[in-house]
Design an enzyme around this catalytic site. Sequence first.
Site, short mmCIF file in Angstrom:
data_model
loop_
_atom_site.label_atom_id
_atom_site.label_comp_id
_atom_site.label_asym_id
_atom_site.label_seq_id
_atom_site.Cartn_x
_atom_site.Cartn_y
_atom_site.Cartn_z
N SER A 83 0.84 -1.20 0.00
CA SER A 83 0.00 0.00 0.00
C SER A 83 0.87 1.25 0.00
O SER A 83 1.76 1.40 0.85
CB SER A 83 -0.91 0.02 1.23
OG SER A 83 -1.87 -1.00 1.13
N ASN A 136 0.94 -8.68 12.28
CA ASN A 136 1.85 -7.67 11.76
C ASN A 136 1.31 -6.28 12.01
O ASN A 136 0.10 -6.05 12.03
CB ASN A 136 2.10 -7.86 10.25
CG ASN A 136 1.09 -7.11 9.40
OD1 ASN A 136 1.22 -5.89 9.21
ND2 ASN A 136 0.08 -7.81 8.91
N GLY A 180 3.03 -0.55 9.78
CA GLY A 180 2.87 0.90 9.86
C GLY A 180 2.93 1.60 8.51
O GLY A 180 3.38 2.74 8.43
N ASN A 219 -6.99 0.58 -0.09
CA ASN A 219 -6.84 0.00 1.24
C ASN A 219 -7.57 0.89 2.23
O ASN A 219 -7.02 1.88 2.71
CB ASN A 219 -5.36 -0.13 1.58
CG ASN A 219 -5.16 -0.74 2.95
OD1 ASN A 219 -6.13 -1.07 3.64
ND2 ASN A 219 -3.92 -0.87 3.36
N CYS A 242 -6.72 -1.10 6.85
CA CYS A 242 -5.59 -1.43 7.72
C CYS A 242 -6.03 -1.28 9.18
O CYS A 242 -6.52 -0.23 9.56
CB CYS A 242 -4.40 -0.52 7.43
SG CYS A 242 -3.02 -0.80 8.54
N ILE A 285 -10.58 -10.64 2.75
CA ILE A 285 -10.58 -9.62 3.79
C ILE A 285 -9.16 -9.11 4.06
O ILE A 285 -8.19 -9.79 3.72
CB ILE A 285 -11.13 -10.20 5.14
CG1 ILE A 285 -10.32 -11.44 5.56
CG2 ILE A 285 -12.60 -10.49 5.04
CD1 ILE A 285 -10.71 -12.06 6.91
N GLY A 311 -5.66 -16.50 4.46
CA GLY A 311 -5.30 -17.86 4.85
C GLY A 311 -5.25 -18.88 3.74
O GLY A 311 -5.25 -20.09 4.00
N GLY A 361 -1.07 -14.07 0.47
CA GLY A 361 -0.07 -13.23 1.14
C GLY A 361 0.81 -14.08 2.04
O GLY A 361 1.89 -14.52 1.66
#
Length: 305
Positions: free
Chosen positions: A44, A67, A70, A126, A129, A192, A246, A267
């Site tokens: 992002s 995670n 930031g 996004n 977050c 998600i 997942g 991911g």
Amino acid sequence: MLKTNLFGIDFKNPVFLAAGIMGETGSALKRMGKNGAGAVCTKSIGLEQKMGHNNPTMVEVEGGFLNAMGLPNPGIDEYVGEIEEIRDDLKKMGVKIIGSIYGKDSNEFSKVAETISPFVDVIELNISCPHAGGFYGAQIGQNPDLSHSVVSAVKDCVNKQPVMAKLTPNVADIKEIAKSVEDAGADGIVAINTLGPGMVIDIETKKPILGNKFGGMSGKAIKPIAIKNVYDIYSAVELPIIGVGGITTGLDAIEFMLAGASAVQVGTGVYYRGYDIFDKICEEMEQFLIEKNIKLKDIVGGAHE
Ligand code: DHB
């Protein structure tokens, strides 16, 4: 056998790299493309450079990872150089590029979207977050009106590229958010983002392990929650859904499609099965389709029948 058309764009397969993993540089994205991803998604990116949270930014837990990076990124003007470097190579490989962007409000989202749009095939917003703080991320995606305003502002200034909204599962009613982004003109929904936030405490130092203290959960353990969210979204809107959360095997991808996803993103799975997880998942999906003698498009939403 896995060719997929979404928003009028042909993807060689429906197994994409998710935002935030191996997306910091052009060369990392290219590597994922070489390993079979049908599309690769950038980390992002925002308007200005951001250093991110202090280390540690990731911690492994049972069934996944927490995670809180930031949103570290070099800022959009710098980052488009990374995409520029690998754009032609990815095009030759038939790998599409998804640009994931964030911002603090509609105005910032629009500026970043305008700058990134000539460099990507699809834009992913996004708005989800879980630990960005301020008015970034999930603060937008948990509010149907703010989600609506961000999507419609970006749609107003981006004409060519489809715009997808990535949703957070950390809401009372995901259908309400899905309907609001559909109403705002989104072309697709990604679901998600990470779940939580969660925390791990080191019992020796008595301190939370993550530099940010808490973070979003990804990995195998969140899959049933992602499946339920995709299932609910499919029942509420007409938009194509890209399922994420997942997925590590072809059979996981098939399960997401039965829930209503037209494509998936991977991911954390890259950590579990290596860079060639995209090729592996595609092979496993093909094998399933051959064994059952069915076509991919016939299974999308199959669990609703
Ligand atoms: C980060 C984490 C997320 O789950 C997300 O959607 C965006 C950014 C991060 O910490 O950088």
